[in-house]
Design a protein around this motif. Structure first.
Motif, PDB file in Angstrom:
ATOM      1  N   ILE A  71      47.913  34.572  47.958  1.00 19.50           N
ATOM      2  CA  ILE A  71      47.967  36.018  47.688  1.00 19.50           C
ATOM      3  C   ILE A  71      47.693  36.291  46.217  1.00 19.50           C
ATOM      4  N   GLU A  72      48.213  35.426  45.333  1.00 20.80           N
ATOM      5  CA  GLU A  72      47.958  35.610  43.899  1.00 20.80           C
ATOM      6  C   GLU A  72      46.465  35.531  43.602  1.00 20.80           C
ATOM      7  N   GLU A  73      45.774  34.577  44.212  1.00 18.30           N
ATOM      8  CA  GLU A  73      44.337  34.431  43.966  1.00 18.30           C
ATOM      9  C   GLU A  73      43.560  35.622  44.523  1.00 18.30           C
ATOM     10  N   VAL A  74      43.948  36.097  45.690  1.00 16.80           N
ATOM     11  CA  VAL A  74      43.297  37.278  46.265  1.00 16.80           C
ATOM     12  C   VAL A  74      43.515  38.489  45.361  1.00 16.80           C
ATOM     13  N   HIS A  75      44.747  38.626  44.854  1.00 14.64           N
ATOM     14  CA  HIS A  75      45.056  39.759  43.971  1.00 14.64           C
ATOM     15  C   HIS A  75      44.254  39.684  42.673  1.00 14.64           C
ATOM     16  N   GLN A  76      44.083  38.495  42.133  1.00 17.18           N
ATOM     17  CA  GLN A  76      43.328  38.346  40.895  1.00 17.18           C
ATOM     18  C   GLN A  76      41.896  38.847  41.058  1.00 17.18           C
ATOM     19  N   GLN A  77      41.344  38.705  42.252  1.00 14.65           N
ATOM     20  CA  GLN A  77      39.974  39.150  42.474  1.00 14.65           C
ATOM     21  C   GLN A  77      39.879  40.646  42.766  1.00 14.65           C
ATOM     22  N   TYR A  78      40.859  41.191  43.520  1.00 12.81           N
ATOM     23  CA  TYR A  78      40.743  42.578  43.971  1.00 12.81           C
ATOM     24  C   TYR A  78      41.623  43.560  43.192  1.00 12.81           C
ATOM     25  N   GLN A  79      42.632  43.059  42.483  1.00 14.39           N
ATOM     26  CA  GLN A  79      43.505  43.900  41.661  1.00 14.39           C
ATOM     27  C   GLN A  79      44.081  45.087  42.454  1.00 14.39           C
ATOM     28  N   ARG A 101      55.665  35.642  40.217  1.00  6.52           N
ATOM     29  CA  ARG A 101      54.373  35.131  39.783  1.00  6.52           C
ATOM     30  C   ARG A 101      53.549  36.225  39.096  1.00  6.52           C
ATOM     31  N   LEU A 102      53.607  37.441  39.652  1.00  4.41           N
ATOM     32  CA  LEU A 102      52.834  38.556  39.102  1.00  4.41           C
ATOM     33  C   LEU A 102      53.596  39.305  38.009  1.00  4.41           C
ATOM     34  N   GLN A 103      54.857  38.900  37.788  1.00  4.40           N
ATOM     35  CA  GLN A 103      55.712  39.501  36.758  1.00  4.40           C
ATOM     36  C   GLN A 103      55.880  41.010  36.973  1.00  4.40           C
ATOM     37  N   CYS A 137      58.835  52.724  40.640  1.00  9.02           N
ATOM     38  CA  CYS A 137      58.193  51.499  40.170  1.00  9.02           C
ATOM     39  C   CYS A 137      57.149  51.851  39.112  1.00  9.02           C
ATOM     40  N   GLU A 138      57.356  51.373  37.909  1.00  8.96           N
ATOM     41  CA  GLU A 138      56.422  51.653  36.824  1.00  8.96           C
ATOM     42  C   GLU A 138      55.459  50.494  36.587  1.00  8.96           C
ATOM     43  N   SER A 139      55.742  49.337  37.176  1.00 14.05           N
ATOM     44  CA  SER A 139      54.851  48.187  37.023  1.00 14.05           C
ATOM     45  C   SER A 139      53.801  48.195  38.124  1.00 14.05           C
ATOM     46  N   SER A 140      52.739  47.454  37.919  1.00 12.63           N
ATOM     47  CA  SER A 140      51.664  47.373  38.905  1.00 12.63           C
ATOM     48  C   SER A 140      51.293  45.907  39.117  1.00 12.63           C
ATOM     49  N   PRO A 141      51.137  45.490  40.382  1.00 14.14           N
ATOM     50  CA  PRO A 141      51.170  46.307  41.595  1.00 14.14           C
ATOM     51  C   PRO A 141      52.592  46.647  42.026  1.00 14.14           C
ATOM     52  N   ILE A 142      52.717  47.762  42.756  1.00 11.83           N
ATOM     53  CA  ILE A 142      53.991  48.116  43.368  1.00 11.83           C
ATOM     54  C   ILE A 142      54.233  47.148  44.517  1.00 11.83           C
ATOM     55  N   ILE A 166      37.413  32.297  50.419  1.00 14.20           N
ATOM     56  CA  ILE A 166      37.718  30.871  50.321  1.00 14.20           C
ATOM     57  C   ILE A 166      38.534  30.631  49.052  1.00 14.20           C
ATOM     58  N   PRO A 167      39.797  30.239  49.184  1.00 11.96           N
ATOM     59  CA  PRO A 167      40.618  29.987  47.984  1.00 11.96           C
ATOM     60  C   PRO A 167      40.055  28.832  47.155  1.00 11.96           C
ATOM     61  N   ASN A 168      40.068  29.014  45.843  1.00 13.81           N
ATOM     62  CA  ASN A 168      39.553  27.984  44.946  1.00 13.81           C
ATOM     63  C   ASN A 168      40.649  27.095  44.372  1.00 13.81           C
ATOM     64  N   LYS A 169      41.881  27.612  44.375  1.00 14.07           N
ATOM     65  CA  LYS A 169      42.970  26.885  43.721  1.00 14.07           C
ATOM     66  C   LYS A 169      44.049  26.463  44.723  1.00 14.07           C
ATOM     67  N   LEU A 170      43.622  26.203  45.953  1.00 14.66           N
ATOM     68  CA  LEU A 170      44.584  25.890  47.004  1.00 14.66           C
ATOM     69  C   LEU A 170      45.185  24.500  46.793  1.00 14.66           C
ATOM     70  N   LYS A 171      46.508  24.450  46.732  1.00 16.50           N
ATOM     71  CA  LYS A 171      47.222  23.192  46.569  1.00 16.50           C
ATOM     72  C   LYS A 171      47.691  22.687  47.935  1.00 16.50           C
ATOM     73  N   ALA A 172      47.773  21.391  48.058  1.00 18.93           N
ATOM     74  CA  ALA A 172      48.253  20.798  49.309  1.00 18.93           C
ATOM     75  C   ALA A 172      49.748  21.052  49.458  1.00 18.93           C
ATOM     76  N   SER A 173      50.155  21.384  50.661  1.00 20.03           N
ATOM     77  CA  SER A 173      51.575  21.632  50.918  1.00 20.03           C
ATOM     78  C   SER A 173      52.335  20.321  51.006  1.00 20.03           C
ATOM     79  N   THR A 174      53.562  20.322  50.516  1.00 24.00           N
ATOM     80  CA  THR A 174      54.431  19.148  50.637  1.00 24.00           C
ATOM     81  C   THR A 174      55.382  19.290  51.813  1.00 24.00           C
TER      82      THR A 174
END
Length: 313
Positions: A71-79, A101-103, A137-142, A166-174
């Motif tokens: 979701i973080e990677e998708v958000h970085q692209q679409y804001q 993560r998005l603070q 909520c004053e921060s973005s995204p809500i 296609i995610p570029n930074k996908l980590k393997a799940s443990t």
């Protein structure tokens, strides 16, 4: 244009799509573009403007850390201006991770949205459900999480545009899923029941004794938070802000006081019958019919009456 993202839960697609109504209320008169994020799912969805489809083998969709990364990677692209997540057990793990993560802030378990001159206000119970808090909520995204069945989308046959991602930074799940256990119970999910026989602290008998009455009414048994806290019933049948939200045609409240926490779990209920020894109980003021008396005695007499009617019929 206000851009919003909804995470589609593969195990609760219909409830996820109900979050479309959350976005509509959040934007008010503004124009919105509503995105849905689907991961390794072929289920059809309607009503969204855009579907971001991820079909990548090996994604561990049960790992909240992996889901947060995606979701973080998708958000970085679409804001996105807002991200709304269904408050299932899994969603409750993803939402706070993503907010950190998005603070940004996270308003959990919202029940209403108010848009006025002061801005967009997300409403949720506070102080153990004793008051309703309106949070700006004053921060973005809500960011917000929503219980299933709290909001209901309007019917739509709109087919969304589909974007392959296609995610570029996908980590393997443990995390490895060793076994999936399913319940062998045939009971009705209280969120789907048209009739609910619900017990509160004023119901003094074992909860199991209500099942025959619920069966006669083709309904389901539910409880208030007090009985769950006392270990007298499982949380999966709890109605309320920290339980499930229900919308039956008939809600039979047996010995339920009616705190704000419990009332928040009732949405679009057609008829309420309240049975209580306390005439001042808040539930009585919501009910179409109030019975002044012992809840367990009433339940037993109603069961016997229905049994007699079925035998005579």
């Amino acid at each position: 244009m206000f851009k919003a993202l909804i995470l589609i839960d593969n195990e609760a697609v219909d409830y996820s799509l109900d979050l479309i109504e959350v976005i509509h209320r959040l934007v008010g008169d503004e124009t919105a573009c509503i995105y849905g994020l689907k991961i390794n799912s072929k289920q059809n969805v309607r009503g969204l403007d855009v579907v971001i489809q991820i079909d990548t083998p090996g994604i561990q969709t049960k790992d909240s850390r992996v889901m947060t990364d995606i979701i973080e990677e998708v958000h970085q692209q679409y804001q996105f201006d807002s991200i709304i997540i269904l408050a299932t057990e899994f969603g409750r793990m993803v939402a706070p991770r993503l907010a950190m993560r998005l603070q940004v802030g996270l308003v959990a378990d919202i029940t209403d949205i108010v848009v006025d001159k002061q801005g967009r206000k997300l409403v949720r119970p506070a102080f153990s459900g004793n008051i309703m808090a309106s949070i700006v909520c004053e921060s973005s995204p809500i960011m917000a999480s929503v219980h299933p069945n709290v909001f209901h989308r309007k019917p739509s046959e709109k087919e969304p545009e589909v974007i392959e991602f296609i995610p570029n930074k996908l980590k393997a799940s443990t995390i490895e899923v060793l076994e999936v256990l399913t319940s062998d119970e045939n009971g009705i999910d209280i969120r789907e029941a048209e009739v609910i026989v619900s017990a509160g602290a004023g119901f003094t008998q074992p909860i199991a004794e209500l099942q025959p009455l619920a069966n006669q009414l083709a309904g389901a048994v539910a409880v208030s938070k007090q009985l769950v806290d006392k270990k007298k019933a499982p949380r999966k049948i709890q109605v309320g802000q920290s339980g499930k939200t229900v919308s039956p045609k008939l809600y039979l409240a047996l010995g339920i006081y009616g705190s704000t926490q419990h009332i928040e779990g009732l949405k679009n209920v057609k008829d309420i019958i309240s049975v209580n020894t306390d005439l001042g109980a808040p539930m009585n003021y919501l009910a179409n019919m109030v019975v002044h008396g012992d809840a367990a005695t009433f339940a037993e007499k109603l069961k016997n009456k229905l049994e007699g009617s079925s035998q005579n019929g």
